[in-house]
Design an enzyme around this catalytic site. Structure first.
Site, PDB file in Angstrom:
ATOM      1  CB  CYS A   1      -0.916   0.003   1.221  1.00  0.00           C
ATOM      2  SG  CYS A   1      -2.047   1.409   1.255  1.00  0.00           S
ATOM      3  CD  GLN A   2       4.474   2.271  -4.356  1.00  0.00           C
ATOM      4  OE1 GLN A   2       3.694   2.196  -5.301  1.00  0.00           O
ATOM      5  NE2 GLN A   2       5.745   2.573  -4.499  1.00  0.00           N
TER       6      GLN A   2
END
Length: 430
Positions: free
Chosen positions: A75-76
């Site tokens: 989850c950048q």
């Protein structure tokens, strides 16, 4: 046979859940590509699946035909993309690579896993963009928020599972369930209502090894420090957290004498400061406020207060800044930061501190083992841990809970046979 690819594969937890689900229906599987950039995770993956994953997804262009895409994508933060595109685009993020592969290869279905916070990131706009982009690729999409503790795994771990089928909205019977907010709520709500038989919950005690190695025992020095607080009844530590900026079921560095022994009055003062500095009358800062001597005297006013405060400043438990006082609440590097309650569930495993979760078993104080971490993620005992404990702890803390993935995929396969093109499932199950 279902052919699949395993992206951001880690140590293969999603793959294991997928293969287990397919095996339930008598479906053979074949992994045609796995991808992971962490070399130590790749070593563990190879130990268990006999193949060393390919590297960076950005450099993977040649992929054999496949039916199913699996991805526990990182989850950048989408903040940079959001500033540039107003969240109308996902370019520049790793999710865009999933879009690229789905767009190019059009597999029949996919399963994506991520943290629960993705749903609410940027007030939900990030998640809406992801769902919209998947639908624009021609996929019907649904998602679930599920807690591992509801799947016979004694861990409080809520994760997001996104499923999609090409050209068809998935039918699912599973429903989102966040479970208990923490282990204390789980214990009080479930044990008192005797729900264990109905849901077949597991507890931490069910995953403990009977003969853990000596290397997992806490040091004599640390145990002696704990004795200052609990005496020799170490089982009273069940559920306690070692943390300096909270009260409640917590043990603090000044109680243990980490920076130097404290008098009973010094301990009383520090505990009183921790309990009072968050009160609204002193301000609204989330982690408590620096307080003046006058403010401190409103809840702790004893004859030798100034001597007590100075002694704590000298020892490093308290700091003075502009005539205001605040506890020194840094990471005190406790050998254990949380003792699990064997009669409840574990807190969420993380890659950074799974090695510092503790348990008291037969009144012996120790850290949980890598195998116990594996069990807290639902990995079978036949699964081979990385031979270096440091990497094993990190990998299991960063992994998925295998039985939850398996349950989601069983539900998907069972309720979407025609859409998935596996109409023979009924025969296989029968």
């Amino acid at each position: 046979m279902i052919s699949f690819i395993d992206l951001f594969a880690g140590i293969g937890g999603i793959r294991l859940g997928f293969e287990n689900a397919c095996n339930t229906f008598g479906i053979e599987t074949k992994c045609v590509l796995s991808s992971e950039i962490d070399t130590k995770a790749c070593e563990t993956y190879e130990l268990n699946f006999g193949e060393y994953p390919s590297g960076d997804i950005y450099q993977i262009n040649e992929i054999p035909r496949f039916d199913f895409l699996l991805a526990g994508f990182p989850c950048q933060p989408f903040s940079y993309a959001g500033k540039q595109q107003g969240f109308g685009d996902t370019r520049g993020t790793l999710f865009f690579e999933i879009e690229r592969i789905l767009s190019t290869h059009k597999p029949t279905a996919f399963l994506l896993e991520n943290v629960r916070g993705l749903v609410t990131h940027d007030k939900g706009r990030t998640f809406k963009t992801i769902l919209t982009n998947l639908e624009n690729l021609g996929y019907g999409v649904d998602y679930l928020l599920l807690n591992s503790c509801n799947f016979k795994i004694p861990q409080n771990r809520v994760r997001l599972y996104i499923v999609g089928i090409l050209g068809k909205k998935p039918r699912l019977t599973l429903q989102s369930d966040l479970g208990s907010a923490d282990s204390h709520i789980f214990k009080s709500s479930n044990t008192q209502l005797d729900l264990f038989k109905e849901h077949e919950f597991q507890l931490v005690r069910d995953i403990l090894e009977t003969t853990p190695g000596e290397q997992y025992m806490c040091s004599d020095d640390f145990v002696r420090k704990l004795s200052k607080v609990v005496g020799t009844n170490y089982e009273s530590l069940h559920g306690y957290r070692l943390i300096d900026y909270r009260g409640g079921s917590s043990i603090h560095s000044w109680e243990l004498g980490i920076k130097g022994d404290c008098t009973s009055e010094e301990i009383e003062f520090m505990n009183s400061l921790i309990a009072n500095r968050r009160k609204k009358k002193f301000g609204t800062h989330q982690d408590g406020k620096k307080l003046t001597l006058e403010q401190i005297k409103t809840f702790f006013d004893k004859p030798h207060l100034l001597d007590t405060i100075q002694s704590l400043v000298d020892k490093g438990y308290l700091q003075k800044d502009d005539d205001k006082y605040n506890p020194v609440c840094g990471n005190m590097s406790f050998e254990v930061f949380k003792f699990l309650d064997p009669d409840s569930i574990s807190i969420t495993l993380t890659s950074s501190d799974a090695n510092r979760l503790g348990i008291v078993q037969n009144n012996l104080v120790r850290r949980i083992t890598p195998r116990e971490c594996a069990r807290l993620q639902g990995f079978p005992d036949r699964y081979i841990c990385h031979p270096n404990d440091t990497y094993a702890y990190k990998q299991f803390g960063n992994s998925v809970t295998v039985p939850v993935v398996e349950a989601v995929l069983k539900d998907l396969l069972d309720n979407n046979q025609e859409s998935l093109g596996f109409t023979q499932l009924d025969e296989a199950c029968g």
